[in-house]
Design an enzyme around this catalytic site. Sequence first.
Site, PDB file in Angstrom:
ATOM      1  N   LYS A 582     -62.447 -51.643 -22.178  1.00 51.13           N
ATOM      2  CA  LYS A 582     -61.804 -53.136 -21.891  1.00 51.13           C
ATOM      3  C   LYS A 582     -62.390 -53.810 -20.762  1.00 51.13           C
ATOM      4  O   LYS A 582     -62.060 -54.908 -20.078  1.00 51.13           O
ATOM      5  CB  LYS A 582     -60.368 -52.803 -21.430  1.00 51.13           C
ATOM      6  CG  LYS A 582     -59.905 -51.915 -20.368  1.00 51.13           C
ATOM      7  CD  LYS A 582     -58.449 -51.701 -19.945  1.00 51.13           C
ATOM      8  CE  LYS A 582     -58.185 -50.810 -20.969  1.00 51.13           C
ATOM      9  NZ  LYS A 582     -58.438 -49.468 -20.904  1.00 51.13           N
ATOM     10  N   LEU A 616     -52.163 -49.714 -31.894  1.00 53.80           N
ATOM     11  CA  LEU A 616     -50.969 -50.542 -31.948  1.00 53.80           C
ATOM     12  C   LEU A 616     -51.399 -52.118 -32.190  1.00 53.80           C
ATOM     13  O   LEU A 616     -52.296 -52.517 -31.475  1.00 53.80           O
ATOM     14  CB  LEU A 616     -50.174 -50.501 -30.743  1.00 53.80           C
ATOM     15  CG  LEU A 616     -49.500 -49.204 -30.486  1.00 53.80           C
ATOM     16  CD1 LEU A 616     -48.536 -49.172 -29.455  1.00 53.80           C
ATOM     17  CD2 LEU A 616     -48.475 -48.779 -31.632  1.00 53.80           C
ATOM     18  N   ASP A 681     -55.109 -49.730 -14.376  1.00 57.55           N
ATOM     19  CA  ASP A 681     -55.485 -49.584 -15.723  1.00 57.55           C
ATOM     20  C   ASP A 681     -54.208 -50.791 -16.469  1.00 57.55           C
ATOM     21  O   ASP A 681     -54.901 -51.299 -17.567  1.00 57.55           O
ATOM     22  CB  ASP A 681     -55.260 -48.325 -16.348  1.00 57.55           C
ATOM     23  CG  ASP A 681     -55.738 -48.227 -17.848  1.00 57.55           C
ATOM     24  OD1 ASP A 681     -56.715 -48.660 -18.170  1.00 57.55           O
ATOM     25  OD2 ASP A 681     -54.916 -47.888 -18.624  1.00 57.55           O
ATOM     26  N   LYS A 685     -54.874 -54.180 -18.775  1.00 58.28           N
ATOM     27  CA  LYS A 685     -54.514 -54.515 -20.140  1.00 58.28           C
ATOM     28  C   LYS A 685     -53.490 -55.746 -20.181  1.00 58.28           C
ATOM     29  O   LYS A 685     -53.627 -56.735 -20.912  1.00 58.28           O
ATOM     30  CB  LYS A 685     -53.671 -53.585 -20.579  1.00 58.28           C
ATOM     31  CG  LYS A 685     -54.334 -52.204 -20.896  1.00 58.28           C
ATOM     32  CD  LYS A 685     -53.663 -51.052 -21.120  1.00 58.28           C
ATOM     33  CE  LYS A 685     -54.320 -49.629 -21.560  1.00 58.28           C
ATOM     34  NZ  LYS A 685     -53.617 -48.361 -21.847  1.00 58.28           N
TER      35      LYS A 685
END
Length: 820
Positions: A582, A616, A681, A685
């Site tokens: 990411k 997901l 973290d 996201k």
Amino acid sequence: MLVMKFGGSSVANPERIKNVIEIVRGRKEQYDKVVVVCSAFRGVTDMLINIGRLAEAKNLKYKELLEDLKKRHLDIAHDVIITDDKAVLIAEIEEGLHDIERILEGICLLGECSDKSLARLSSFGERISCFIISAALKSSGIPSMYVNATQIVKTEQNSYLGAKVNYNTTNKNIVELIDHLNAVPVVTGFIASNSKGEITTLGRGGSDFTASILGAALKAKMIEIWTDVDGALTANPNIVEQAVTIPELSYKEAMELSHFGAKVIYPPTILPALVKKIPLAIKNSFRPEHPGTLIVEKAKVGDNPIKGISSISEIALMRLEGSGMFGVVGTAARLFGALSRVSVNIIFLTQGSSEHSICFGVAPDEVGVAATAVEQEFRYEIQNKYIHPIVAERDKSVIAVVGENMMNVPGVAGRLFKALGKNGINVKAIAQGSSELNITTVIDRKDEAKALNALHEIFFNEDLHSVNLFLVGPTGLIGSTLLQQIYSQKELLKKQMGMEINVMGLVNSKNALIDTNGIDLTNWKNALSASKDKASLSKFVEDIIQLNFANSVFVDCSASKEVTTFYEKLLSKSISIVTPNKIANTLSLKKYNGLREIARKRNSKFLYETNVGAGLPVINTLNNLLKSGDHIIKIEAVLSGTLSYIFNNFKANAQFSEVVLKAKQEGYTEPDPRDDLSGLDVARKALILSRELGVDMELEDISVENLVPESLRNVSVSEFLERISEADKDYESLKKSAEAEGKVLRYMAVIENGNVQIVLKPVDASHPFYNLSGSDNMIVFTSERYKKNPLVVKGPGAGAEVTAAGVFAEIITIGNYMAN
């Protein structure tokens, strides 16, 4: 009547000559008469020309090469000739070889190798080979007669090399000399003579031409061209491994493919056969049982509108343009005339309907001559700026997609340009005649192999398309799991989806491995460990770019910032990227937008679904809502499997420190649990989700509640673990307060009205987060359409299996994009 031509590779050595004899023997049983045409032994014509040039330069090395040439011919002759008059025949061959020596001595003495001398010198390749082959036929019990084509094939007086055939005289000579022979004539290909009896040559592919001339004059039932491949192929097999034999071609299709570089047949070869409507068969002398390719007037029409794809690897694209060309009659005629006068052949031609420019392709070594001739012709217009000085672009290739049935099938051009565009191949020029026999494009030479493979796949491998992967981090949990998943699903994907995923490159922190044939996924660990190429990301990326494979995908399964620095370069080369890393999406907004802009411009894909929720479908769900016109009111998300586990288990009599330590013991946390507890973290996201919503935001704009007490943030890991119980009192108080209200604590990201908060909040039983369990993640979308009952995505948000599966799914998505 059958005319058979055998190329240099078919008669290269005694074993192959004996094979040819058996092929001829078989054909004699099928046809009343057989005529054989042969080339020089493989490589001999080029060798003779080279020796001639050395002699011209007074380089005495030519004598050494000549001795090699003599020995080769005499060794073959001694092997295949076993008749009683062998000594006489060998003496005649030696005399021919002495003639070569005398010609070379003259060239060396004069220091000049004229076209006349070169034609005479190069003629000995066919003259000696055919003499030997005719004698070999006799030795095997097949009556044969050696025929020197200079006696029958006559050319005009204008040239010694690539001379024009005088068909009236030639046809008469052929019928008179050959038609009544009972023995099998072995005729020299490639060579002829003019009215003075001087030796001339028929140019490149001249032996095929000789066979066609003979076939037409003798009204043959069939002309067979025997070579070292299984007929004409759908593409160059040296570039496209999946190339297959074309069963049948029309004369027009064969000429188009040949003109644009296909090693089918020399284009003039077809003309005599075409006039007499004689079928030509291209056969493999090493596999005579193979049906090969049949060339006829009207080929059978199949389901595929395309018969083949050919290319010329190196041309120069020249452009004449200017406003002074518009509406001016005769501009094209003057251009063609100027080029014709200096014998420059136009390979490719196109003109815009505005008449503002004419583009044409020529051989690279003719650029200077062409430019001078054209600029001289248009010197007045250039001087007065009506026309610009001619422009030349080198290092270009021509790709031609050929098939007569194209005119009946819409969408062929669309598929062609779509395939090129998706692979980042820029088209410099396009040409298509009204007959729709071919579509020709000019591209950069470096993209030739990629273009041929991409086009061959969409036109000839519709049932199976490939994806070529280059993976960073194969030895990590996600990378190794991904490779296992690809291996286990490989055959199923081929069978059910027509997709073949080839892993072409791997790199970890120690070694790099690239295999252009594909890496064996049953042995990749050993192969990578044994690789002599040490790990270098810059070299690995450069190798990927230089290989320039069609349908390339770069997969980053690392957590490295260094790897992300190569994303822009890869995307700019139309190499798609899939990554669970990411970092690139959480750097500056400028970087985030820049990557997407490059991907858009270069038709490459940048996919990172696993950045937020592992396997997901979070980002895709969000984007589908937005694209379909829904308005997102709020996103609430539990985005850390670690923190989900901690607060799902922080209940009853459990202490906060006990739960954190248990989570670490069971492998849910990072080695330093503060990396999870800091909330950074989760913030990353959430930043990605907010940017997907269109919010211009940097990481520092996000309000993050750090769950680590301030007194424990800067101590060592071991000290933190020893003192973590100091946080129990505060967290116990928060838990009790929540329980008193019938609520539970959840650490969540809340995105609303352009703001993002990462916060520990109590939620009641009406909230979807209330019943979270284990380490599941949950993302709740509240939108105009999902206002009363929000859209919920729930499941494991971490773990190698689900993350690798998410990466795998996006690889498949790119494969489908490239194929459709």
